[in-house]
Design an enzyme around this catalytic site. Sequence first.
Site, PDB file in Angstrom:
ATOM      1  N   ASP A  69       3.189  11.203  -0.509  1.00 43.77           N
ATOM      2  CA  ASP A  69       3.835  11.395   0.790  1.00 43.77           C
ATOM      3  C   ASP A  69       2.795  12.110   1.657  1.00 43.77           C
ATOM      4  O   ASP A  69       2.433  13.256   1.368  1.00 43.77           O
ATOM      5  CB  ASP A  69       5.090  12.262   0.585  1.00 43.77           C
ATOM      6  N   ASN A  96      -3.134   5.590   8.458  1.00 42.86           N
ATOM      7  CA  ASN A  96      -2.267   4.545   9.015  1.00 42.86           C
ATOM      8  C   ASN A  96      -0.782   4.806   8.845  1.00 42.86           C
ATOM      9  O   ASN A  96       0.027   4.333   9.640  1.00 42.86           O
ATOM     10  CB  ASN A  96      -2.646   3.207   8.353  1.00 42.86           C
ATOM     11  N   TYR A 169       8.791   9.204  18.380  1.00 45.14           N
ATOM     12  CA  TYR A 169       7.659   8.338  18.019  1.00 45.14           C
ATOM     13  C   TYR A 169       6.551   8.414  19.074  1.00 45.14           C
ATOM     14  O   TYR A 169       5.373   8.621  18.758  1.00 45.14           O
ATOM     15  CB  TYR A 169       8.161   6.897  17.862  1.00 45.14           C
ATOM     16  N   LYS A 173       2.634   9.835  18.755  1.00 46.42           N
ATOM     17  CA  LYS A 173       1.432   9.024  19.011  1.00 46.42           C
ATOM     18  C   LYS A 173       0.609   9.617  20.157  1.00 46.42           C
ATOM     19  O   LYS A 173      -0.622   9.581  20.122  1.00 46.42           O
ATOM     20  CB  LYS A 173       1.818   7.573  19.305  1.00 46.42           C
TER      21      LYS A 173
HETATM   22  C1  BGC Z   1       5.850   0.209  17.400  1.00 49.49           C
HETATM   23  C2  BGC Z   1       6.516  -1.143  17.426  1.00 49.49           C
HETATM   24  C3  BGC Z   1       6.464  -1.740  18.833  1.00 49.49           C
HETATM   25  C4  BGC Z   1       5.072  -1.676  19.414  1.00 49.49           C
HETATM   26  C5  BGC Z   1       5.010  -2.129  20.865  1.00 49.49           C
HETATM   27  C6  BGC Z   1       4.464   0.070  17.971  1.00 49.49           C
HETATM   28  O1  BGC Z   1       3.778   1.283  17.911  1.00 49.49           O
HETATM   29  O2  BGC Z   1       5.796   0.699  16.070  1.00 49.49           O
HETATM   30  O3  BGC Z   1       7.852  -1.027  17.002  1.00 49.49           O
HETATM   31  O4  BGC Z   1       6.887  -3.085  18.790  1.00 49.49           O
HETATM   32  O5  BGC Z   1       4.560  -0.368  19.320  1.00 49.49           O
HETATM   33  O6  BGC Z   1       6.038  -1.598  21.642  1.00 49.49           O
END
Ligand code: BGC
Length: 271
Positions: A69, A96, A169, A173
């Site tokens: 993990d 990744n 998310y 990022k």
């Molecule tokens: C996400 C995907 C998404 C893509 C474009 C990625 O980082 O994990 O779910 O389709 O970005 O929006």
Amino acid sequence: MPLIIEKTLKGQRALVTGGSSGIGAAVARALAEAGTRVAINYLSDAEDAQKLVDEIQAGGGEAFAVQADVSREEEVKLMFELAIKRWGSLDILIANAGIQLDSAFTEMTLAQWDKVLAVNLTGQFLCAREAVKEFLRRGLIPELSSAMGKIICMSSVHDIIPWAGHVNYAASKGAVLMFMKSLAQEVAHQRIRVNAISPGAIRTPINRSAWETPEAERELLKLIPYERIGEPMDIGHAAVWLASDASDYVIGTTLYVDGGMTLYPGFREGG
Ligand code: BGC
């Protein structure tokens, strides 16, 4: 014409986190094709990881699967120890492993927030730290690469495209972008190259609902100027280049591999 320049990475040793499926699996395949020995990290799908190892070995490559993990310090340390013991060192880290736990903002739980940050951001920190320590311990091997080591952070177009309903998310990022650049700045003088790849919509299990039905696919294509969904190998090829001496002067850069998704497609007509 073969897309991967024959054995560009011959003799090098890579660790791919989250390597048993999706983008990670394609990167592992591409690296193996380019001559790298690959450690394939997985969290829970041991069977898929082993299948990929078997496939790489059947093609004449070398690989093994390693469970960990990435958000847990002790597990990450053990994984690096295992890989280094097996092959003497490591030359390439593909950080990744990543997850999505999507939710409308007011319904997002602290657990969903914490988990996404733990895997997507802390996981990259823990793995990159072990990789940098190993690169410095081992030193430069000029016959293998002009750099002492290469780290590729898998980011996302959502490091710059805001994403409603996916605040955890996108925040993770966006943080990876500055994590990558700050680390790149810190270790470049030691001949360690740190860069990121930001994939757009790549056809993998993480975004199945976005391409699974013809209606969903039609909607998704509106966001992609190149008018095709990305395939995992689009990222595999980019990773081989970014890990190879062909990109030796590329430091602290994010390579958007997204069919133009970051180009504000709505402005082709509007504005
Ligand atoms: C996400 C995907 C998404 C893509 C474009 C990625 O980082 O994990 O779910 O389709 O970005 O929006």
